[in-house]
Design a protein around this motif. Structure first.
Motif, mmCIF file in Angstrom:
data_model
loop_
_atom_site.group_PDB
_atom_site.id
_atom_site.type_symbol
_atom_site.label_atom_id
_atom_site.label_comp_id
_atom_site.label_asym_id
_atom_site.label_seq_id
_atom_site.Cartn_x
_atom_site.Cartn_y
_atom_site.Cartn_z
ATOM 1 N N SER A 135 1.292 -1.354 0.135
ATOM 2 C CA SER A 135 0.110 -0.213 0.230
ATOM 3 C C SER A 135 0.913 1.054 0.072
ATOM 4 O O SER A 135 1.890 1.350 1.129
ATOM 5 N N PRO B 266 -12.731 4.756 -2.444
ATOM 6 C CA PRO B 266 -12.764 4.033 -2.620
ATOM 7 C C PRO B 266 -10.235 3.465 -2.684
ATOM 8 O O PRO B 266 -10.141 3.902 -2.571
ATOM 9 N N HIS B 267 -10.589 1.826 -1.727
ATOM 10 C CA HIS B 267 -9.086 1.937 -1.821
ATOM 11 C C HIS B 267 -8.638 2.481 -0.466
ATOM 12 O O HIS B 267 -7.324 2.566 -0.321
ATOM 13 N N VAL C 242 -3.566 4.014 1.292
ATOM 14 C CA VAL C 242 -3.616 3.400 -0.214
ATOM 15 C C VAL C 242 -3.862 2.026 -0.798
ATOM 16 O O VAL C 242 -2.522 1.821 -1.117
ATOM 17 N N GLY C 243 -4.559 1.318 -0.829
ATOM 18 C CA GLY C 243 -4.631 -0.047 -1.263
ATOM 19 C C GLY C 243 -4.625 0.187 -2.983
ATOM 20 O O GLY C 243 -4.758 1.155 -3.620
ATOM 21 N N GLU D 51 -5.023 -1.217 -5.422
ATOM 22 C CA GLU D 51 -6.601 -0.937 -6.575
ATOM 23 C C GLU D 51 -6.866 0.575 -6.708
ATOM 24 O O GLU D 51 -7.015 1.290 -7.863
ATOM 25 N N GLY D 52 -5.647 1.203 -5.685
ATOM 26 C CA GLY D 52 -6.116 2.670 -5.743
ATOM 27 C C GLY D 52 -5.288 4.035 -6.779
ATOM 28 O O GLY D 52 -4.685 4.970 -6.487
ATOM 29 N N GLU E 116 -3.110 1.639 -8.994
ATOM 30 C CA GLU E 116 -2.356 0.890 -9.936
ATOM 31 C C GLU E 116 -2.443 1.613 -11.425
ATOM 32 O O GLU E 116 -1.403 1.469 -12.156
#
Length: 111
Positions: A46, A63-64, A81-82, A84-85, A87
């Protein structure tokens, strides 16, 4: 678990032209400092983003995004922030710019 080296490389590339940036190994990951103040970093997979207290609550609604809490105590003003956030380049750049806007308001720290 080590940290996501490819994310670290992407951050390094995004920050390559910014003055006053320093890379530092910390908290089992890597952090990027601007004028001596933590800006962004990588923890596991992350992105750590320092947004400050005024932007924190709104960021958590995205999101994420979740609280930055690796010790059992969340750090207000910081988010994780994961993957997917962040990418794509635009997502990563947006988070870095948001962090930069906040960190530029802080006094520079001497090394």
């Amino acid at each position: 678990m080590s940290f996501d080296e490819s994310l670290a490389t992407r951050i390094r590339e995004a920050l390559a032209r910014k003055r006053g940036v320093e890379e530092k190994k910390m908290f089992g990951g890597v952090g990027y400092l601007l004028n001596g103040n933590m800006l962004v970093g990588v923890w596991k997979d992350s992105l750590i983003v320092r947004l400050g207290p005024d932007n924190y609550d709104d960021a958590l609604l995205e999101p994420h995004v979740r609280e930055f809490d690796i010790t059992g105590r969340s750090m207000k003003g910081w988010v994780l922030v994961g993957p997917e956030g962040v990418e794509n380049v635009e997502q990563l750049t947006d988070w870095i710019e948001r962090a930069t806007r906040f960190v530029r308001t802080l006094p520079a720290k001497e090394n």
